[in-house]
Every structure is written in structure tokens, then in C-alpha cells.
Design a protein around this motif. Structure first.
Motif, PDB file in Angstrom:
ATOM      1  N   GLU A   1       1.109  -1.059   0.023  1.00  0.00           N
ATOM      2  CA  GLU A   1       0.027  -0.033  -0.017  1.00  0.00           C
ATOM      3  C   GLU A   1       0.868   1.168   0.097  1.00  0.00           C
ATOM      4  O   GLU A   1       1.923   1.301   0.606  1.00  0.00           O
ATOM      5  N   TRP A   2       0.518   2.142  -0.802  1.00  0.00           N
ATOM      6  CA  TRP A   2       1.230   3.489  -1.029  1.00  0.00           C
ATOM      7  C   TRP A   2       0.062   4.564  -0.627  1.00  0.00           C
ATOM      8  O   TRP A   2      -1.168   4.195  -1.185  1.00  0.00           O
ATOM      9  N   ILE A   3       0.709   5.745  -0.096  1.00  0.00           N
ATOM     10  CA  ILE A   3      -0.316   6.895   0.098  1.00  0.00           C
ATOM     11  C   ILE A   3       0.463   8.230  -0.294  1.00  0.00           C
ATOM     12  O   ILE A   3       1.768   8.276  -0.362  1.00  0.00           O
TER      13      ILE A   3
ATOM     14  N   ASN B   1      -0.566  12.718  -0.327  1.00  0.00           N
ATOM     15  CA  ASN B   1      -1.346  13.655   0.030  1.00  0.00           C
ATOM     16  C   ASN B   1      -1.219  14.828  -0.797  1.00  0.00           C
ATOM     17  O   ASN B   1      -0.014  15.291  -1.013  1.00  0.00           O
TER      18      ASN B   1
ATOM     19  N   LEU C   1      -6.327  12.750  -0.102  1.00  0.00           N
ATOM     20  CA  LEU C   1      -5.651  11.679   0.089  1.00  0.00           C
ATOM     21  C   LEU C   1      -5.632  10.509  -0.983  1.00  0.00           C
ATOM     22  O   LEU C   1      -6.888  10.288  -1.578  1.00  0.00           O
TER      23      LEU C   1
ATOM     24  N   THR D   1      -4.657   6.774  -2.293  1.00  0.00           N
ATOM     25  CA  THR D   1      -4.192   5.435  -1.746  1.00  0.00           C
ATOM     26  C   THR D   1      -4.416   4.647  -2.923  1.00  0.00           C
ATOM     27  O   THR D   1      -5.174   4.348  -3.483  1.00  0.00           O
TER      28      THR D   1
ATOM     29  N   THR E   1      -3.440   0.155  -3.590  1.00  0.00           N
ATOM     30  CA  THR E   1      -3.143  -0.835  -2.921  1.00  0.00           C
ATOM     31  C   THR E   1      -2.945  -2.024  -3.808  1.00  0.00           C
ATOM     32  O   THR E   1      -3.395  -1.810  -4.891  1.00  0.00           O
TER      33      THR E   1
ATOM     34  N   ASN F   1     -10.806   8.056  -0.210  1.00  0.00           N
ATOM     35  CA  ASN F   1     -11.450   6.970   0.262  1.00  0.00           C
ATOM     36  C   ASN F   1     -12.680   6.560  -0.416  1.00  0.00           C
ATOM     37  O   ASN F   1     -13.277   5.849  -0.489  1.00  0.00           O
TER      38      ASN F   1
END
Length: 86
Positions: free
Chosen positions: A4-6, A8, A13, A15, A17, A30
Motif C-alpha cells: 500500500e502507498w499513500i 497527499n 488523500l 491511496t 493498494t 477513500n
């Protein structure tokens, strides 16, 4: 194995996966933007986010690798740094 990478980007946000059983997914704030169940070729995911001025920006990402998985993220055709959390 799950990765998983995030990131901003302007208070959005992002994300990404990667899971051997559930494939690759791109979330922005999300909300699922794109997913791919592909195990043999590099994945290409895309989505749209809204910047501070209300403009829509194109988001694209790709995941590649077999034993060591890597991910790259581009927003409006500019590379964005990611942090791997898993």
C-alpha cells in the motif's frame, strides 16, 4: 502479499493498494476510482481529483514488479512522491 502507498496532494488523500488476491486499486479521498485484476502485466490505474480551485486533475498510477513491487503516481502529468506504508 499486500502493498500500500499513500500521498497527499492538495489536501486529497491518494491511496494505491496491491494485493495478490484482490488486484490493484486506486482510492482518492477513500472513494474507489479504478481497479484492475491483472497479475501478469503492469497495471495502469486512473482517476480524477479536484484541486483547491475546483479544477479537475487527471490522476494515473502504475504498479510493476514481481518480487519487489513498485508504484509510480502522476497528477496532471507531474510525478508525485509516494510513501509505502505496507
Amino acid at each position: 502479499m499486500k502493498s500500500e502507498w499513500i500521498a497527499n496532494y492538495e489536501d486529497n488523500l491518494i491511496t494505491i493498494t496491491n494485493d495478490w488476491l484482490n488486484g490493484e486499486k486506486l482510492f482518492i479521498n477513500n472513494i474507489l476510482q479504478d481497479e484492475q485484476l491483472n497479475f501478469f502485466t503492469p497495471s495502469k490505474l486512473s482517476g480524477v481529483l479536484t484541486d483547491k480551485n475546483g479544477a479537475k486533475l487527471h490522476v494515473k498510477t502504475n504498479i510493476s514488479g514481481l518480487f519487489k513491487v513498485s508504484c509510480r503516481l502522476f497528477v496532471d502529468h507531474k510525478k508525485v512522491d509516494l510513501k509505502q506504508v505496507k
